[in-house]
Write a protein that holds these residues in place. Structure first.
Motif, PDB file in Angstrom:
ATOM      1  N   ARG A 194       0.815  -1.253   0.045  1.00  0.00           N
ATOM      2  CA  ARG A 194      -0.087   0.162  -0.131  1.00  0.00           C
ATOM      3  C   ARG A 194       0.967   1.158   0.033  1.00  0.00           C
ATOM      4  O   ARG A 194       2.052   1.170   0.560  1.00  0.00           O
ATOM      5  N   HIS A 213      -6.899  -3.213  -4.764  1.00  0.00           N
ATOM      6  CA  HIS A 213      -7.481  -4.485  -4.153  1.00  0.00           C
ATOM      7  C   HIS A 213      -7.593  -5.828  -5.270  1.00  0.00           C
ATOM      8  O   HIS A 213      -7.524  -6.690  -4.993  1.00  0.00           O
ATOM      9  N   SER A 266      -3.421 -14.904   3.789  1.00  0.00           N
ATOM     10  CA  SER A 266      -2.834 -13.527   2.871  1.00  0.00           C
ATOM     11  C   SER A 266      -2.929 -13.922   1.510  1.00  0.00           C
ATOM     12  O   SER A 266      -2.533 -15.307   1.114  1.00  0.00           O
ATOM     13  N   VAL A 321      -3.764 -12.400   7.768  1.00  0.00           N
ATOM     14  CA  VAL A 321      -4.042 -10.894   7.623  1.00  0.00           C
ATOM     15  C   VAL A 321      -5.336 -10.411   8.245  1.00  0.00           C
ATOM     16  O   VAL A 321      -6.259 -11.204   8.178  1.00  0.00           O
ATOM     17  N   GLY A 333      -7.581  -4.672   7.620  1.00  0.00           N
ATOM     18  CA  GLY A 333      -6.468  -3.954   7.328  1.00  0.00           C
ATOM     19  C   GLY A 333      -5.983  -3.130   8.521  1.00  0.00           C
ATOM     20  O   GLY A 333      -5.163  -2.177   8.624  1.00  0.00           O
ATOM     21  N   THR A 349      -0.321  -7.749  10.685  1.00  0.00           N
ATOM     22  CA  THR A 349      -0.028  -9.208   9.835  1.00  0.00           C
ATOM     23  C   THR A 349       0.600 -10.224  10.903  1.00  0.00           C
ATOM     24  O   THR A 349       1.427  -9.744  11.522  1.00  0.00           O
TER      25      THR A 349
END
Length: 226
Positions: free
Chosen positions: A31, A78, A138, A146, A150, A154
């Motif tokens: 990201r 995504h 993940s 994950v 978000g 993680t």
């Protein structure tokens, strides 16, 4: 939304993002991350509204956190699992909106925390941790779990030999922008820590506290995507 052009589906790595000269943004894993210091809640609300308008126009929607004195923004595509030109364009729009409102970019304050589990058999405990935390596998790595939203760290598995003697099983990985990692290392050493290894720098450095508990500072350099 119509069909996305193929050029907007190409994943960008850290080097690609650097060439875009997004002064306010840093790529951390999959990201783009930015923090804008607003100084007060009302300015933050106005910035979130501006981000919402830009996102609606682009039909591309970031994750946004609003606190009293700052707005945190995370951007990714995504559908392809990483950063694309769609994110770059929206990042520029968001930076422009922040500038108009007098918000101050703080790329030095962005980071991503991960938890590393030292285990000889992640498959034997993976379902437990996913169920306990409400995590999902993940899409990027088999040995990772994950948070679907978000917002939580993680969890990834570090392979080790089977052992019975108790020892540290969890350690922290903190992903930071490359330009701040040396200062963070110095601060940790000044606070009583030790440098265990810099063999894999600039991908990561291993540090330990005075009792030997280890943590890693990591960057995107030397490892490819993110």
């Amino acid at each position: 939304m119509g069909r996305i052009p193929e050029a907007d589906r190409l994943l960008l790595d850290g080097h690609d993002v650097e060439t875009e000269r997004l002064a306010d943004w840093r790529i951390l894993f999959w990201r783009l991350h930015a923090r804008f210091a607003t100084g007060d809640f009302a300015t933050g609300v106005r910035l979130v509204e501006a981000i919402g308008e830009a996102a609606a126009t682009a039909d591309h929607h970031p994750d946004v956190d609003l606190t009293y004195a700052a707005v945190d923004v995370r951007l990714s595509s995504h559908d392809v699992g990483g950063v694309t030109q769609r994110d770059v364009r929206l990042a520029r729009e968001i930076s422009a909106a922040a500038g108009r409102l007098g918000a101050t970019p703080r790329p030095d304050q962005v980071s991503v925390l991960e938890l590393g589990l030292d285990t000889a058999d992640f498959g034997g405990v993976k379902a437990f941790w996913a169920a306990l935390l409400g995590y999902e596998p993940s899409p990027h790595h088999e040995a990772e779990l994950v948070d679907p939203d978000g917002t939580m760290p993680t969890i990834w598995a570090q392979s080790t030999d089977p052992h019975e003697t108790p020892r540290q099983r969890w350690h922290l990985d903190l992903r930071v922008p490359p330009e701040v990692v040396e200062a963070r290392i110095r601060a940790a050493l000044d606070a009583g820590g030790t440098l265990v290894s810099d063999e894999r720098a600039p991908a990561f450095w291993v540090l330990a506290d005075a009792q030997g508990n280890q943590a890693c500072l990591t960057t995107w350099l030397g490892r490819g995507q993110g």
